[in-house]
Design a protein around this motif. Sequence first.
Motif, short mmCIF file in Angstrom:
data_model
loop_
_atom_site.label_atom_id
_atom_site.label_comp_id
_atom_site.label_asym_id
_atom_site.label_seq_id
_atom_site.Cartn_x
_atom_site.Cartn_y
_atom_site.Cartn_z
N ARG A 98 -38.39 12.27 16.60
CA ARG A 98 -39.28 11.95 17.71
C ARG A 98 -39.83 10.53 17.58
O ARG A 98 -39.92 9.80 18.58
CB ARG A 98 -40.43 12.96 17.77
N ASP A 99 -40.20 10.14 16.35
CA ASP A 99 -40.66 8.76 16.13
C ASP A 99 -39.61 7.76 16.60
O ASP A 99 -39.92 6.75 17.24
CB ASP A 99 -40.94 8.51 14.65
N VAL A 100 -38.35 8.04 16.24
CA VAL A 100 -37.25 7.14 16.60
C VAL A 100 -37.09 7.08 18.12
O VAL A 100 -36.97 6.00 18.72
CB VAL A 100 -35.94 7.58 15.93
N ALA A 101 -37.11 8.26 18.76
CA ALA A 101 -36.93 8.31 20.21
C ALA A 101 -38.05 7.58 20.94
O ALA A 101 -37.81 6.87 21.93
CB ALA A 101 -36.85 9.77 20.67
N GLU A 102 -39.29 7.75 20.46
CA GLU A 102 -40.42 7.09 21.12
C GLU A 102 -40.45 5.59 20.85
O GLU A 102 -40.95 4.81 21.67
CB GLU A 102 -41.72 7.75 20.67
N ALA A 103 -39.91 5.18 19.71
CA ALA A 103 -39.90 3.75 19.37
C ALA A 103 -38.93 2.97 20.24
O ALA A 103 -39.18 1.79 20.54
CB ALA A 103 -39.55 3.56 17.90
N GLY A 104 -37.83 3.60 20.65
CA GLY A 104 -36.79 2.87 21.38
C GLY A 104 -37.29 2.14 22.61
O GLY A 104 -37.11 0.91 22.73
N PRO A 105 -37.95 2.82 23.56
CA PRO A 105 -38.44 2.12 24.75
C PRO A 105 -39.49 1.06 24.43
O PRO A 105 -39.56 0.03 25.11
CB PRO A 105 -39.04 3.25 25.60
N ARG A 106 -40.31 1.30 23.40
CA ARG A 106 -41.32 0.30 23.02
C ARG A 106 -40.65 -0.97 22.51
O ARG A 106 -41.08 -2.09 22.84
CB ARG A 106 -42.24 0.88 21.94
N VAL A 107 -39.62 -0.80 21.69
CA VAL A 107 -38.90 -1.97 21.17
C VAL A 107 -38.27 -2.75 22.31
O VAL A 107 -38.39 -3.99 22.39
CB VAL A 107 -37.82 -1.52 20.16
N ALA A 108 -37.60 -2.05 23.21
CA ALA A 108 -36.93 -2.72 24.34
C ALA A 108 -37.94 -3.45 25.21
O ALA A 108 -37.69 -4.59 25.65
CB ALA A 108 -36.14 -1.71 25.15
#
Length: 213
Positions: A46-56
């Motif tokens: 979940r951390d990884v999934a939520e980080a993706g849009p923030r990084v982009a």
Amino acid sequence: MSNARRIIVINPNSTPEVTSAMRDALDDRFLCLDIPEGPATIVTDRDVAEAGPRVAALAAAQEAPLAVIVACFSDPGVAETRAAVPCPVIGIQEAGVAAALALAPRFGIIALSELPIARHRVRLERMGMLERLADEVGLSGVSAYAAGHDPAVYDELLAAGRRLIASGAGAIVLGCGGFGPRRAVLQAALGVPIVDPVLAAAGVALSVTGGQR
């Protein structure tokens, strides 16, 4: 140097000490940022999934970067960021493993815990590199900060490195962007190349941007 025309290094977690250590390891061609609303350490799927849009989103908000480095070993948001910005986007897992394979036939990885190992293996298989993995060893669940700063973690790292060498690893990749401050001392103690994946990604970024200043 202004923020424009620099290589952006995005640490998807919210621990400023980890970002500061990355900044100390690089020079002024790189701008190191973190994400205050992120977790202190990227741990779960979940951390990884939520980080993706923030990084982009953070990458897209930068002014004309030369390249973007995603400085988390699970490479969160690499695909999304490549779709969001016109410059090269480099994940540290991809870069770190590629560097290790340039140094030895088989490599090992030290992770913060056992939890991300299955996730890492999925990505390695997609990259076509899983067959050359000797093993991956997880520590006892340390944080990204402790990985590079807590003296109590060093003995765990040393034991993990020795286990990987016994499994046939000729080079070892540090499986978190926070491990960087440990690289040199571990390499001296273990006698095999130790790859800091943030530095590996920085080298790739410089190679495709001409090392501009």
